[in-house]
Design an enzyme around this catalytic site. Structure first.
Site, PDB file in Angstrom:
ATOM      1  N   HIS A  69      61.966  27.868  49.176  1.00 49.04           N
ATOM      2  CA  HIS A  69      60.635  28.197  49.700  1.00 49.04           C
ATOM      3  C   HIS A  69      60.343  27.482  51.024  1.00 49.04           C
ATOM      4  O   HIS A  69      60.043  28.110  52.023  1.00 49.04           O
ATOM      5  CB  HIS A  69      59.551  27.810  48.686  1.00 49.04           C
ATOM      6  N   ARG A 100      54.197  40.894  46.687  1.00 46.80           N
ATOM      7  CA  ARG A 100      52.771  40.539  46.737  1.00 46.80           C
ATOM      8  C   ARG A 100      52.207  40.813  48.117  1.00 46.80           C
ATOM      9  O   ARG A 100      52.842  40.487  49.118  1.00 46.80           O
ATOM     10  CB  ARG A 100      52.582  39.048  46.427  1.00 46.80           C
ATOM     11  N   SER A 121      50.911  33.650  41.483  1.00 49.32           N
ATOM     12  CA  SER A 121      51.895  32.578  41.402  1.00 49.32           C
ATOM     13  C   SER A 121      51.694  31.653  40.209  1.00 49.32           C
ATOM     14  O   SER A 121      50.608  31.559  39.651  1.00 49.32           O
ATOM     15  CB  SER A 121      51.809  31.787  42.700  1.00 49.32           C
ATOM     16  N   ARG A 168      51.956  28.493  40.619  1.00 48.37           N
ATOM     17  CA  ARG A 168      51.771  27.179  41.230  1.00 48.37           C
ATOM     18  C   ARG A 168      50.721  26.347  40.491  1.00 48.37           C
ATOM     19  O   ARG A 168      49.572  26.728  40.350  1.00 48.37           O
ATOM     20  CB  ARG A 168      51.453  27.306  42.729  1.00 48.37           C
TER      21      ARG A 168
HETATM   22  C1  MIC Z   1      54.952  33.087  45.076  1.00 47.86           C
HETATM   23  O1  MIC Z   1      55.628  34.090  45.171  1.00 47.86           O
HETATM   24  O2  MIC Z   1      53.708  33.095  45.132  1.00 47.86           O
HETATM   25  C2  MIC Z   1      55.645  31.776  44.850  1.00 47.86           C
HETATM   26  C3  MIC Z   1      55.488  30.968  46.067  1.00 47.86           C
HETATM   27  O3  MIC Z   1      57.016  31.983  44.643  1.00 47.86           O
HETATM   28  C4  MIC Z   1      55.021  31.127  43.622  1.00 47.86           C
HETATM   29  C5  MIC Z   1      55.378  29.741  43.377  1.00 47.86           C
HETATM   30  C6  MIC Z   1      54.688  28.783  44.273  1.00 47.86           C
HETATM   31  O4  MIC Z   1      53.504  28.927  44.542  1.00 47.86           O
HETATM   32  O5  MIC Z   1      55.354  27.826  44.654  1.00 47.86           O
HETATM   33  C7  MIC Z   1      55.211  31.878  42.309  1.00 47.86           C
HETATM   34  O6  MIC Z   1      55.380  33.060  42.332  1.00 47.86           O
HETATM   35  O7  MIC Z   1      55.078  31.280  41.228  1.00 47.86           O
HETATM   36 FE1  SF4 Z   2      60.055  33.455  47.000  1.00 49.71          FE
HETATM   37 FE2  SF4 Z   2      57.933  33.930  45.445  1.00 49.71          FE
HETATM   38 FE3  SF4 Z   2      58.519  35.494  47.521  1.00 49.71          FE
HETATM   39 FE4  SF4 Z   2      60.048  35.548  45.410  1.00 49.71          FE
HETATM   40  S1  SF4 Z   2      57.901  36.150  45.491  1.00 49.71           S
HETATM   41  S2  SF4 Z   2      60.728  35.488  47.537  1.00 49.71           S
HETATM   42  S3  SF4 Z   2      60.011  33.418  44.763  1.00 49.71           S
HETATM   43  S4  SF4 Z   2      57.916  33.353  47.613  1.00 49.71           S
END
Ligand code: MIC
Ligand code: SF4
Length: 643
Positions: free
Chosen positions: A65, A379, A535, A537
């Site tokens: 990331h 997303r 996420s 997170r």
């Molecule tokens: C995301 O796609 O939003 C992330 C970044 O991969 C997150 C994890 C994070 O916030 O570090 C996820 O999907 O859980």
């Molecule tokens: Fe990385 Fe999350 Fe994006 Fe997947 S959705 S590429 S894990 S930031």
């Protein structure tokens, strides 16, 4: 009565509770994964638990990331994670090796095993028949220490696939169709189990695209059977010994059924700003575009990028469009180079990025003001790209590649025949970027390398008798964790530093929130339906905790976020009567009396709105373990007290 595949894997792993839908169950976890943006906290929490060596069959720490190193922070965090991994028995996937989900699928995932990851797209592993779930960092830390992972025994939805996809239509269109029908909250409390004749025609990377983006349904996870296609994939990865055949019993009973005829699907796009805002590409029309990004854990397999290269062969990216491409793994990157496709992409004018999350998490490549960006990602939440008014559409690699050339939204079926491409019998296997852990004998000598950005994480106090707080923030429906704790190139480097990152809490909704919350001392947040979607997170709970948030009152919660709140001792309360949401205003003063006793005795929770002079009822359904955590002020306190 036969079992679904989901139930079979649960049955083989259940260590607490009964397989009764809607009740809490504890599962033994075979594998874990972390990524760097959630990993530093997870490993700090793991260290706090005092376990020497992980007890799982396989735990892997990925760096994917925070690879944009514009200061010392990210690089320091990488070193910290690398050193913790080495000391505690965890495999370390170095920066450059690829996106956690893609690499895990290629190199480590095994059918029939349980996997939890501190990332919501961990269900990618469902593409090879794993029960793979996203979780909070603390849950992953507990699983690494040998503890069970608790979920609500899910309902199982049969997604019956028939027919075969037409040319130019791909796996992304399948999951977009599921999202169109079920919405971003349609999967809550459920596992999506794919079955039917149509499954056979989908390759493992295609299945993984579908299970990956099942996260956007709010589902516990998604899963495909493990069959001859899985065996072929594992063989090509030199791992046929990991294969087991797995499928639901023929007389399995499902809670719901969705039928999809693959041959009827057409190219689709999720329009701004939600993955379920789906239209056909044809309906959107020839809208002029500014940017195309291809990659992310949803669509960055060799198959995806080979297709893209064949589409771009001999063409040039439209003069008004910027095309960025990131391979999902070093394996994919290497094979594109070996096969000559990398050269085709460069020749067409693509901007090649390293194998990492990159623009998907706002790490570079933010679009221009009001820019229209077509992305193969999962997303498109407001602001996530790094440009507040960026208009992000989620599409298949085929639609993305064609549109990059035409400069307008283009239904790929209108441009002629789909160019043929072949997949290899054998992938290029070289795990030299995965560092094994130190042996148990050498582990005590491994020094943990901690940079100055790494600050201790906040630990809550036991739940107070009475909560008396102002509503410092009132928000609407479908608030994502990207609203609560935004990511992007400027904020992500602060993931190991809660005091610093909390200054950006809710920045997308209200930049004044952190200051106001700190001044207030304690806070309650009021929200609508599906609060905390997106996420995994934990920072979306840790930053509010640091700012004094005691409770969230909303219409409903997303699964992982609700668990993160409980894990950190923040009360997740739901309106009994949704109409009460409208009667509360930001700034109102609320009192929840005797809350400890009520939680202990499953009593009725009444909230008094002192400003408006009325009371309303809320609920907080907790298992015995959940109650213990709430009263103790979170999972760490609870684990310490209960051994
Ligand atoms: C995301 O796609 O939003 C992330 C970044 O991969 C997150 C994890 C994070 O916030 O570090 C996820 O999907 O859980
Ligand atoms: Fe990385 Fe999350 Fe994006 Fe997947 S959705 S590429 S894990 S930031």
């Amino acid at each position: 009565m036969g079992l679904t595949l989901t139930e079979k894997i649960i049955k083989a792993h259940i260590v607490d509770g009964e397989m009764t839908k809607g009740t809490e169950i504890g599962l033994r976890i075979d594998q874990t994964l972390t990524q760097d943006a959630t990993g530093t906290m997870a490993y700090l929490q793991f260290e706090a638990m005092g376990v020497d060596r992980v007890k799982t069959e396989r735990s892997v720490a990925y760096i994917d990331h925070n690879t944009l190193q514009s200061g010392f922070e990210n690089a320091d965090d990488h070193r910290f994670i690398g050193s913790v991994a080495k000391k505690h028995g965890i495999w370390f996937s170095r920066p450059g090796n690829g996106i956690c989900h893609q690499v895990h699928l290629e190199r480590f995932g095994k059918p029939g095993k349980t996997l939890i990851g501190s990332d919501s797209h961990t269900p990618t592993g469902g593409g090879i028949g794993m029960l793979a779930m996203g979780a909070g960092g603390l849950d992953v830390a507990v699983a690494m220490g040998g503890g069970a992972y608790y979920i609500t025994m899910p309902k199982v939805v049969k997604i019956n696939l028939t027919g075969k996809l037409n040319d130019w239509v791909s796996a992304k269109d399948v999951i977009l169709e599921v999202l169109r029908r079920l919405t971003v909250k349609g999967g809550v409390g459920k596992v999506m189990e794919y079955t039917g004749e149509g499954v056979k025609s989908l390759s493992v990377p295609e299945r993984a695209t579908i299970t990956n983006m099942g996260a956007e349904l709010g589902a516990t996870t998604s899963i495909f059977p493990s069959d001859e296609t899985t065996l072929k994939f594992l063989k090509a990865q030199g791992r046929e010994e990991d294969y087991v055949e797995l499928s639901a019993d023929p007389d399995a009973v499902y809670d719901e059924e969705v039928n999809i005829d693959l041959s009827e699907l057409v190219p689709l796009a999720a329009c701004p700003h939600s993955p379920d805002n789906v239209k056909t590409v044809g309906e959107i029309g020839a809208v002029k575009i500014d940017q195309v990004c291809i990659g992310s854990c949803t669509n960055s397999s060799l198959q995806d990028l080979r297709k893209v290269a064949h589409i771009l062969k001999g063409k040039t990216v439209h003069p008004d469009v910027s095309l960025a491409i990131a391979c999902g793994s070093k394996q994919v990157f290497n094979m594109l180079a070996d096969g000559g496709e990398l050269s085709i992409l460069i020749d067409a004018g693509a901007r090649i990025l390293e194998s990492a999350c990159g623009p998907c998490i706002g790490m570079g490549q933010s679009p221009n003001s009001k820019g229209i960006s077509l992305r193969t990602f999962n997303r498109n939440f407001e602001g996530r790209s790094g440009t507040k008014d960026g208009q992000i559409y989620l599409v298949s690699p085929e639609t993305a590649a064609i549109s990059a050339v035409t400069g307008v939204f283009t239904d790929p079926r209108t441009v002629g025949e789909m160019p043929p491409y072949v997949m290899p019998e054998k992938f290029l296997i070289n795990d030299n970027m995965v560092t094994p852990p130190a042996s148990p004998e050498d582990a005590p000598n491994v020094e943990i390398l901690r940079g100055p950005n790494i600050k201790p994480f906040p630990v809550n106090k036991p739940l107070a008798e009475t909560i008396e707080s102002g509503v410092t923030l009132k928000v609407g429906d479908n608030i994502t964790t990207d609203h609560i704790m935004p990511a992007g190139a400027k904020i992500l480097p602060l993931r190991s530093n809660i005091p610093a990152i909390s200054e950006h809490c809710f920045a997308v909704c209200d930049e004044t929130f952190p200051k106001r919350a700190k001044e207030a001392g304690t806070s309650i947040i009021v929200g609508g339906v599906n609060y905390g979607q997106g996420s995994s997170r934990e920072h979306a709970a840790l930053a509010p905790l640091y700012l004094g948030v005691k409770a969230i009152i909303c219409k409903s919660f997303a699964r992982i976020h609700r668990q993160n709140l409980i894990n950190n001792g923040i009360l997740p309360l739901e309106f009994v009567n949704e109409g009460d949401y409208d009667k509360i205003e930001q700034g109102d003063s609320l009192v929840i009396a005797d809350i400890r006793k009520i939680i202990e005795t499953d009593g009725k929770i009444v909230v008094e709105n002192r400003t408006k002079g009325f009371s309303f009822e809320v609920k907080c359904e907790l298992s015995e373990r959940g109650k213990g955590m709430m009263l103790a002020g979170g999972l760490l306190n609870y684990t310490k007290a209960n051994g």
